[in-house]
Design an enzyme around this catalytic site. Structure first.
Site, PDB file in Angstrom:
ATOM      1  N   ALA A  10       0.821  -1.219   0.000  1.00 50.03           N
ATOM      2  CA  ALA A  10       0.000   0.000   0.000  1.00 50.03           C
ATOM      3  C   ALA A  10       0.849   1.261   0.000  1.00 50.03           C
ATOM      4  O   ALA A  10       0.451   2.285   0.534  1.00 50.03           O
ATOM      5  CB  ALA A  10      -0.927  -0.015   1.214  1.00 50.03           C
ATOM      6  N   ARG A  16      -2.005   7.196 -11.633  1.00 50.78           N
ATOM      7  CA  ARG A  16      -3.061   7.099 -12.648  1.00 50.78           C
ATOM      8  C   ARG A  16      -4.448   7.502 -12.128  1.00 50.78           C
ATOM      9  O   ARG A  16      -5.368   7.712 -12.911  1.00 50.78           O
ATOM     10  CB  ARG A  16      -3.100   5.670 -13.223  1.00 50.78           C
ATOM     11  N   LYS A  23      -3.886   6.359  -3.521  1.00 55.19           N
ATOM     12  CA  LYS A  23      -4.747   5.398  -4.220  1.00 55.19           C
ATOM     13  C   LYS A  23      -5.481   4.433  -3.291  1.00 55.19           C
ATOM     14  O   LYS A  23      -6.690   4.299  -3.386  1.00 55.19           O
ATOM     15  CB  LYS A  23      -3.938   4.603  -5.244  1.00 55.19           C
ATOM     16  N   GLU A 155       5.475  -8.505 -17.146  1.00 51.22           N
ATOM     17  CA  GLU A 155       4.653  -7.305 -17.050  1.00 51.22           C
ATOM     18  C   GLU A 155       4.208  -6.883 -18.444  1.00 51.22           C
ATOM     19  O   GLU A 155       4.930  -7.096 -19.426  1.00 51.22           O
ATOM     20  CB  GLU A 155       5.456  -6.175 -16.377  1.00 51.22           C
ATOM     21  N   ASN A 228      -6.368   0.865 -10.883  1.00 51.17           N
ATOM     22  CA  ASN A 228      -5.273   1.801 -11.131  1.00 51.17           C
ATOM     23  C   ASN A 228      -5.784   3.174 -11.527  1.00 51.17           C
ATOM     24  O   ASN A 228      -5.058   4.155 -11.441  1.00 51.17           O
ATOM     25  CB  ASN A 228      -4.363   1.267 -12.235  1.00 51.17           C
ATOM     26  N   LYS A 351     -32.443  18.389  15.800  1.00 53.40           N
ATOM     27  CA  LYS A 351     -31.006  18.350  16.072  1.00 53.40           C
ATOM     28  C   LYS A 351     -30.747  18.151  17.552  1.00 53.40           C
ATOM     29  O   LYS A 351     -31.362  18.838  18.369  1.00 53.40           O
ATOM     30  CB  LYS A 351     -30.347  19.656  15.608  1.00 53.40           C
ATOM     31  N   TYR A 366     -38.542  23.403  13.655  1.00 52.23           N
ATOM     32  CA  TYR A 366     -37.141  23.193  13.998  1.00 52.23           C
ATOM     33  C   TYR A 366     -37.071  22.883  15.488  1.00 52.23           C
ATOM     34  O   TYR A 366     -37.516  23.683  16.321  1.00 52.23           O
ATOM     35  CB  TYR A 366     -36.282  24.434  13.680  1.00 52.23           C
ATOM     36  N   ASN A 377     -47.342  17.135  21.519  1.00 49.62           N
ATOM     37  CA  ASN A 377     -47.678  17.526  20.152  1.00 49.62           C
ATOM     38  C   ASN A 377     -47.082  18.897  19.861  1.00 49.62           C
ATOM     39  O   ASN A 377     -47.400  19.878  20.529  1.00 49.62           O
ATOM     40  CB  ASN A 377     -49.189  17.559  19.957  1.00 49.62           C
TER      41      ASN A 377
HETATM   42  C1  UD1 Z   1       0.893  -5.377 -10.386  1.00 50.21           C
HETATM   43  C2  UD1 Z   1       1.754  -6.541 -10.859  1.00 50.21           C
HETATM   44  C3  UD1 Z   1       1.065  -7.173 -12.085  1.00 50.21           C
HETATM   45  C4  UD1 Z   1      -0.348  -7.583 -11.734  1.00 50.21           C
HETATM   46  C5  UD1 Z   1      -1.134  -6.434 -11.126  1.00 50.21           C
HETATM   47  C6  UD1 Z   1      -2.448  -6.941 -10.555  1.00 50.21           C
HETATM   48  C7  UD1 Z   1       4.071  -5.982 -10.344  1.00 50.21           C
HETATM   49  C8  UD1 Z   1       5.361  -5.522 -10.901  1.00 50.21           C
HETATM   50  N1  UD1 Z   1       3.062  -6.081 -11.226  1.00 50.21           N
HETATM   51  O1  UD1 Z   1       0.888  -4.395 -11.424  1.00 50.21           O
HETATM   52  O2  UD1 Z   1       1.805  -8.299 -12.524  1.00 50.21           O
HETATM   53  O3  UD1 Z   1      -1.000  -8.084 -12.890  1.00 50.21           O
HETATM   54  O4  UD1 Z   1      -0.413  -5.818 -10.038  1.00 50.21           O
HETATM   55  O5  UD1 Z   1      -3.274  -5.910 -10.125  1.00 50.21           O
HETATM   56  O6  UD1 Z   1       3.977  -6.319  -9.185  1.00 50.21           O
HETATM   57  N2  UD1 Z   1       3.322  -0.734  -4.410  1.00 50.21           N
HETATM   58  C9  UD1 Z   1       4.116  -0.473  -3.312  1.00 50.21           C
HETATM   59  N3  UD1 Z   1       5.399  -0.076  -3.507  1.00 50.21           N
HETATM   60  C10 UD1 Z   1       5.933   0.044  -4.752  1.00 50.21           C
HETATM   61  C11 UD1 Z   1       5.112  -0.230  -5.875  1.00 50.21           C
HETATM   62  C12 UD1 Z   1       3.797  -0.626  -5.656  1.00 50.21           C
HETATM   63  O7  UD1 Z   1       3.676  -0.586  -2.159  1.00 50.21           O
HETATM   64  O8  UD1 Z   1       7.108   0.382  -4.836  1.00 50.21           O
HETATM   65  C13 UD1 Z   1       1.921  -1.147  -4.171  1.00 50.21           C
HETATM   66  C14 UD1 Z   1       0.887  -0.201  -4.735  1.00 50.21           C
HETATM   67  O9  UD1 Z   1       0.479   0.736  -3.749  1.00 50.21           O
HETATM   68  C15 UD1 Z   1      -0.250  -1.138  -5.132  1.00 50.21           C
HETATM   69  C16 UD1 Z   1       0.434  -2.470  -5.387  1.00 50.21           C
HETATM   70  O10 UD1 Z   1       1.709  -2.382  -4.807  1.00 50.21           O
HETATM   71  O11 UD1 Z   1      -1.196  -1.292  -4.097  1.00 50.21           O
HETATM   72  C17 UD1 Z   1       0.547  -2.796  -6.863  1.00 50.21           C
HETATM   73  O12 UD1 Z   1       1.267  -1.770  -7.525  1.00 50.21           O
HETATM   74  P1  UD1 Z   1       0.809  -1.200  -8.928  1.00 50.21           P
HETATM   75  O13 UD1 Z   1       1.740  -0.138  -9.321  1.00 50.21           O
HETATM   76  O14 UD1 Z   1      -0.621  -0.899  -8.926  1.00 50.21           O
HETATM   77  O15 UD1 Z   1       1.086  -2.479  -9.851  1.00 50.21           O
HETATM   78  P2  UD1 Z   1       0.405  -2.861 -11.222  1.00 50.21           P
HETATM   79  O16 UD1 Z   1       1.039  -2.070 -12.311  1.00 50.21           O
HETATM   80  O17 UD1 Z   1      -1.052  -2.815 -11.106  1.00 50.21           O
HETATM   81 CA    CA Z   2      -2.422  -2.136  -9.561  1.00 47.65          CA
END
Ligand code: UD1
Ligand code: CA
Length: 456
Positions: A10, A16, A23, A155, A228, A351, A366, A377
């Site tokens: 997370a 995006r 996000k 990827e 995304n 309220k 009110y 009433n």
């Molecule tokens: C990723 C996967 C992809 C998969 C997809 C599924 C990788 C390289 N790719 O792509 O194969 O199909 O999820 O939804 O893993 N995050 C971090 N630190 C970072 C980068 C990301 O905590 O340095 C977290 C983001 O907050 C997110 C999750 O990892 O919650 C996934 O990252 P995101 O950039 O959304 O990966 P995708 O391009 O969707």
């Molecule tokens: Ca993702």
């Protein structure tokens, strides 16, 4: 049973999404995505849940609180780098670690259990949850060998045109033998289009080292949707809404138009309650049996008893009893307690008020900062004058009181038991028990006055 751990990713910014909000904190049916993921993971009887935070770390911590432990990823160098940050929490542990992305809000504990089961059955070091996507663009693709075995994940951005034709995608959820995971993470490189350390590369690394890797394909692509951007967010919202609404309908609640009914994940609704279109239930809402809610009503953090009717109204942070009728077009504001058999009619605002059993405010009132007893009433247009521009004061209306239409009760003031207030009164002092108070100018009729005026 061996120990289970979970890592929720997370730390990303979520470029995006084009948003000020990080996000994973974007809500789906009112609950942040990362909290959906954490809550489902917590159903797996885990020994530890570690959330990797980075962008918006403080906000994510605040949202999940003590549900999780946290590891900070200072720089977002990729998903493998993110998992590595959990090393301090997990490196010395033996067991199975499930890794889930914080942006896959629809994933369920049942599917994670099925993945864990397959992982065990295959006696694998790593098992990836896959799904068949109609449009796999953006996802990592599962590349299988001649015998159908998983050989690697590529990827989208790194994939060849042939690889891009593959519809089986990486859902971003995996389970690993914990020790094998942290060993393999050391070997992940960032030699790819994005210059990032990819977690999916662990699959190929383990495979090349002779460890067994497996894949478990879920039939339900919808559940693995990765969010995304805001288009995917709206799809997640729709699927989650359908899931929540279906559960209530299966439990005996009638939704006249489930596509136009918005119920929070925490809401509890009793049997034979009917919800009309345009109803929004936010946060912790509990509604009893045989109620009728809507159309076009918004209830937030409130409790409603049985057999109550709430039409075209807003109720916030309040309690409503049994057999109550609210609306159309009423507003119950926070900290109100509405008793049983009460009627709150059209254009009435309540309220911070205790409103006793069998009492009524049927039209255009009110009532704020008040204690209203039982069997009271409040006539049309009755108003508590609770505010002097600086402070708020209490109005007490005791049991059995009758307030005539268009009266002002200037607080602080008490209308004692059984008293009557004549219509049009402005009450500034205590009205004693069982008395009638008339606080308005006496009527004067000047005969023929108008006739004479006209002659002039
Ligand atoms: C990723 C996967 C992809 C998969 C997809 C599924 C990788 C390289 N790719 O792509 O194969 O199909 O999820 O939804 O893993 N995050 C971090 N630190 C970072 C980068 C990301 O905590 O340095 C977290 C983001 O907050 C997110 C999750 O990892 O919650 C996934 O990252 P995101 O950039 O959304 O990966 P995708 O391009 O969707
Ligand atoms: Ca993702």
């Amino acid at each position: 049973m061996d120990k289970r751990f979970a890592v929720v990713l997370a730390a990303g910014q979520g470029t995006r999404m084009k948003s000020k909000l990080y996000k994973v904190l974007h809500p789906v049916c009112g609950k942040p995505m990362v909290e959906h993921v954490a809550d489902e993971a917590l159903k797996l009887s885990l020994s530890k849940l570690v959330t990797i935070v980075g962008h918006g770390a403080e906000e994510v911590r605040k949202q999940l609180g003590s549900k999780s432990e946290y590891a900070l990823q200072n720089e977002q160098l990729g998903t493998a780098h993110a998992v590595k940050q959990a090393k301090e929490h997990l490196a010395n542990e033996q067991g199975t670690t499930i890794v889930i992305c914080g942006d896959t809000p629809l994933i369920t504990a049942e599917t994670m259990e099925a993945l864990l089961l397959e992982h065990k059955k295959q006696d694998a070091k790593a098992t990836v949850l896959t799904a068949l996507a109609e449009d796999p663009a953006g996802y990592g693709r599962i590349i299988r060998g001649a015998k159908g075995e998983v050989s690697k994940i590529v990827e989208h951005k790194d994939a060849t045109p042939e690889e891009r034709l593959v519809q089986e995608v990486n859902t971003g959820t995996y389970c690993f033998d914990n020790e094998a995971l942290f060993q393999a993470l050391e070997q992940v490189s960032n030699d790819n289009v994005q210059g990032e350390y990819y977690l999916p590369d662990v699959i190929e690394i383990l495979k090349n080292a002779g460890s067994s890797v497996a894949a478990y394909q879920t039939e339900n692509f919808k559940e693995t949707l990765g969010v995304n951007d805001r288009v995917a967010l709206s799809m997640a919202e729709e699927y989650m809404r359908q899931r929540i609404n279906k559960r209530h309908m299966q439990n005996g609640v009638s939704l006249i138009d489930p596509n136009n009914t918005y119920i929070s994940p925490e809401a509890v609704i009793g049997r034979d309650t009917v919800i009309y279109p345009g109803t929004i239930l936010k946060g912790k809402v509990a509604i009893g049996e045989d109620c009728l809610v809507g159309p076009n009503s918004e209830l937030e953090n409130c409790k409603v008893g049985d057999r109550s009717v709430i039409k075209q109204s807003v109720v916030s942070s309040s309690e409503v009893g049994n057999d109550v009728s609210i609306g159309p077009f009423a507003h119950i504001r926070p900290d109100s307690t509405i008793g049983n058999d009460v009627k709150i009619g059209n254009f009435v605002e309540i309220k911070k008020t205790q409103f006793g059993d069998r009492s009524k405010a049927s039209h255009l009132s009110y009532v704020g900062d008040a204690e209203v007893g039982t069997d009271v009433n409040l006539g049309c247009g009755s108003i508590t004058v609770n505010y002097d521009g600086k402070n708020k004061f209490l109005t007490k209306i005791e049991d059995g009181v009758f307030i005539g239409c268009n009266s002002n009760l200037v607080a602080p003031v008490t209308i004692q038991k059984g008293a009557y207030v004549a219509a049009g009164s402005t009450i500034t002092e205590t009205v004693p028990e069982d008395s009638l108070s008339i606080a308005r100018a006496r009527q004067v009729n000047k005969e023929d006055y108008v006739k004479k005026m006209r002659k002039k």
